[in-house]
Design a protein around this motif. Structure first.
Motif, PDB file in Angstrom:
ATOM      1  N   ILE A   5      -5.735  -7.012  -0.712  1.00  0.00           N
ATOM      2  CA  ILE A   5      -5.536  -5.780  -1.466  1.00  0.00           C
ATOM      3  C   ILE A   5      -6.885  -5.240  -1.922  1.00  0.00           C
ATOM      4  N   ALA A  19      -2.768  -4.989  -9.063  1.00  0.00           N
ATOM      5  CA  ALA A  19      -2.624  -5.771  -7.827  1.00  0.00           C
ATOM      6  C   ALA A  19      -1.934  -7.104  -8.120  1.00  0.00           C
ATOM      7  N   LYS A  49      -3.753  -3.221   2.086  1.00  0.00           N
ATOM      8  CA  LYS A  49      -3.217  -2.304   1.085  1.00  0.00           C
ATOM      9  C   LYS A  49      -4.321  -1.975   0.081  1.00  0.00           C
TER      10      LYS A  49
END
Lengths: 274, 274
Positions: A5, A19, A49
């Motif tokens: 992430i 996150a 992501k």
């Protein structure tokens, strides 16, 4: 394999917190120095992501981030509303009367304006990062300077919190979106982010909003944004919520015909706490 | 007696330029370190008018400034669209290959993104002011660092321009508004800035835009802004242009009944170059 992430800022930042809340404490993260760098990580597939702040209860939309999502054809696949807490912190042993200047991000200064007005002896200095100021105060042992930052910054950099929760609006929150490069369609969703452009005919935006209303879509956000290539022409970014995907699909089909260049920036589940 | 004009930033800034273009080169100005300070000068009557940037062709609205105008009940009495030019500047003798970092305001970095992408060896560093970086490079004789700033900053601080006009969009412009504390009604005007709030009933914004369209008002701008006291509820800031004041007055009378809390932020003449 765990997805990586990308977050804006460093460990301990609000982006990191989001996150962790969404993907667990042990999720691998990629720290990015800017929102641009975050987008690059996604485009390079270094991260799968990305977590990006998009609007705030007080200061409104973070407009350049809308442009980043649009220009790089990123997809919004989730959202998260994080309550924000600001704390005034300085070197241990300092009192508020010792403080001559407060440095922080303009957004944080804005969000704490009422508190700061009560202490007119303190000069406000804008900085590009909240936590970086706290780090500098700790590292350079700066007296007379305070930071406005999340509590974790005080712990990390050896500062004392002089005042808790100094944000004007106690239920201040920031909306974060989760971005990815590919659309991964989900079956069921109740929120969508759309972008469309309109010609300059009088009433064209009203006509568009009438369609949404007729199709039982609730407009939760509207943001006009200049079209970069065509100065003073606007694109509209809207968020809509709905009960039935079929209603959304119907509205989308009509808008596709009526507007120029409809683009779905993402379909996902409404993350706003009710 | 000449009115004093408060500007954001220092002499030689774009705000200063707008003040000169509107009120003449010799108009007395009051330099302000922040938009907040500018508002204070108006409220204290140290300055009678203030020049404030409000939106940009590329980055959109400067949202906190909308809140400042609204919360302090300031009146918009004029507007000006200034073309913006960005130049890359550094110490004399330096070439672009010598430059390791470029420091500027995030907005300026954003506006020059295409140019900067062509020079990936240069690190981008955000700073709070464009001209302040140029000043620092000159004063501290910083090698390897470049600023993005208006040309006048190079002249003032002894720098050379390495590249002219590096903004991505050549017809980049910023819209400035002129603010005062009191409404000074003018007879004839063709633009108005309004703020209103709406309940959350589906279609309420569409209904409002229908009224404007029916009354022959052209919507040139719409901006939703969070209501500070009520998180995630929005107020709408709209700009409208019209041919006849009577049309505006009619629409205003209807909106006053339909919307909550209609506020006229100013009536003035459209300053957009056609």
């Amino acid at each position: 394999m765990n997805e990586k992430i990308a977050i804006q800022g460093a460990q301990g930042s609000n982006h990191h917190k989001v996150a962790q809340l969404l993907y667990g404490n042990d999720t691998p993260i990629e720290e990015c120095l800017s929102f641009d760098a975050l987008v690059d990580q996604l485009l390079n597939d270094t991260a799968q992501k990305g977590v990006m702040a998009i609007e705030n209860t007080i200061a409104g939309s973070i407009i350049p981030n809308y442009a980043l999502i649009d220009q790089n054809d990123l997809q919004i696949c989730d959202e998260y509303y994080l309550p924000i807490h600001h704390h005034l912190m300085a070197l241990p042993g300092q009192s508020i009367l010792d403080i001559k200047e407060v440095c922080s991000h303009p957004m944080a200064l804005l969000q704490c304006k009422q508190f700061l007005k009560k202490h007119p002896h303190i000069k406000l200095v804008e900085d590009v990062d909240t936590a970086a100021v706290a780090k500098r105060i700790g590292k350079e042992q700066l007296k007379g300077v305070a930071a406005i930052a999340p509590k974790i910054a005080a712990e990390l950099f050896g500062l004392d919190v002089l005042e808790d929760e100094i944000q004007t609006i106690k239920n201040n929150a920031t909306r974060f979106v989760v971005l990815q490069t590919r659309e991964q369609p989900i079956q069921d969703f109740n929120k969508a982010s759309l972008k469309f452009e309109l010609d300059h005919k009088r009433g064209s935006l009203a006509a568009m909003l009438n369609v949404m209303s007729d199709c039982k879509l609730n407009l939760t956000k509207i943001q006009s944004l200049p079209k970069i290539e065509t100065p003073w022409k606007y694109a509209f970014f809207v968020d809509v919520t709905f009960d039935r995907v079929a209603d959304y699909e119907k509205a989308k089909a009509i808008i596709e015909i009526m507007a120029e260049d409809l683009k779905v920036l993402g379909t996902y589940n409404n993350g706003r706490p009710s």
